[in-house]
Design a protein around this motif. Structure first.
Motif, PDB file in Angstrom:
ATOM      1  N   GLU A   1       2.278  12.097 -10.190  1.00  0.00           N
ATOM      2  CA  GLU A   1       1.522  13.638 -10.094  1.00  0.00           C
ATOM      3  C   GLU A   1       2.537  14.316  -9.733  1.00  0.00           C
ATOM      4  O   GLU A   1       2.556  15.477 -10.617  1.00  0.00           O
TER       5      GLU A   1
ATOM      6  N   VAL B   1       0.703  -0.845  -0.109  1.00  0.00           N
ATOM      7  CA  VAL B   1      -0.251   0.099  -0.719  1.00  0.00           C
ATOM      8  C   VAL B   1       1.331   1.156   0.069  1.00  0.00           C
ATOM      9  O   VAL B   1       0.410   1.783  -0.952  1.00  0.00           O
ATOM     10  N   ARG B   2       1.614   1.096   0.724  1.00  0.00           N
ATOM     11  CA  ARG B   2       3.214   2.742   0.672  1.00  0.00           C
ATOM     12  C   ARG B   2       3.774   2.962  -0.516  1.00  0.00           C
ATOM     13  O   ARG B   2       3.775   3.837  -1.130  1.00  0.00           O
ATOM     14  N   ASP B   3       4.596   1.304  -1.096  1.00  0.00           N
ATOM     15  CA  ASP B   3       4.500   1.441  -2.644  1.00  0.00           C
ATOM     16  C   ASP B   3       3.738   2.038  -3.682  1.00  0.00           C
ATOM     17  O   ASP B   3       4.199   2.988  -4.461  1.00  0.00           O
ATOM     18  N   ARG B   4       2.191   1.584  -3.607  1.00  0.00           N
ATOM     19  CA  ARG B   4       1.522   1.809  -4.166  1.00  0.00           C
ATOM     20  C   ARG B   4       1.621   4.080  -3.923  1.00  0.00           C
ATOM     21  O   ARG B   4       1.261   4.627  -5.375  1.00  0.00           O
ATOM     22  N   ARG B   5       0.895   4.365  -2.956  1.00  0.00           N
ATOM     23  CA  ARG B   5       1.101   5.231  -2.256  1.00  0.00           C
ATOM     24  C   ARG B   5       2.032   6.217  -3.267  1.00  0.00           C
ATOM     25  O   ARG B   5       1.782   7.304  -3.606  1.00  0.00           O
ATOM     26  N   ILE B   6       3.307   5.474  -2.387  1.00  0.00           N
ATOM     27  CA  ILE B   6       4.765   6.781  -3.383  1.00  0.00           C
ATOM     28  C   ILE B   6       4.265   6.227  -4.964  1.00  0.00           C
ATOM     29  O   ILE B   6       5.077   7.746  -5.240  1.00  0.00           O
ATOM     30  N   ASP B   7       4.112   5.701  -5.734  1.00  0.00           N
ATOM     31  CA  ASP B   7       4.523   5.680  -6.677  1.00  0.00           C
ATOM     32  C   ASP B   7       3.482   6.615  -7.852  1.00  0.00           C
ATOM     33  O   ASP B   7       3.306   7.616  -9.059  1.00  0.00           O
ATOM     34  N   ARG B   8       2.022   6.852  -6.848  1.00  0.00           N
ATOM     35  CA  ARG B   8       1.255   7.209  -7.232  1.00  0.00           C
ATOM     36  C   ARG B   8       1.468   9.541  -6.921  1.00  0.00           C
ATOM     37  O   ARG B   8       1.421   9.885  -7.986  1.00  0.00           O
ATOM     38  N   GLN B   9       1.942   9.094  -6.048  1.00  0.00           N
ATOM     39  CA  GLN B   9       2.726  10.276  -5.765  1.00  0.00           C
ATOM     40  C   GLN B   9       4.351  10.485  -6.493  1.00  0.00           C
ATOM     41  O   GLN B   9       4.138  11.979  -7.456  1.00  0.00           O
TER      42      GLN B   9
END
Length: 87
Positions: free
Chosen positions: A45, A34-42
């Motif tokens: 962006e 979940v953390r990696d996906r959040r970082i990838d999204r950031q």
């Protein structure tokens, strides 16, 4: 109501114990994903750039403090110059 005998109760407790250990082993991985996906999204962006490309808004104030190199920068510069002199 269903009545459990001793063997069934021990089996149920054992199964719950194993499931609990499995959950403890899997949860850190799930949190990491979940953390990696959040970082990838950031990062995606950030690559796209800000939505407003006109520059800083008029309400945004710049800092009045002067920019002074940090101790780490000063230390690294000193180390680089010593390395160049010694070679």
């Amino acid at each position: 109501m269903v009545s459990l005998n001793t063997t069934q109760l021990e089996g149920l407790i054992g199964m719950l114990f194993v499931l609990g250990i499995l959950a403890l082993l899997v949860l850190p991985s799930v949190f990491g994903i979940v953390r990696d996906r959040r970082i990838d999204r950031q990062l995606r962006e950030a690559e796209q750039g800000p939505a407003n490309e006109r520059g800083p808004s008029e309400n945004q104030k710049s800092s009045s403090r002067s920019t002074v190199p940090s101790t780490a920068t000063w230390y690294a510069e000193g180390r680089r110059s010593k390395k160049l002199v010694s070679s």
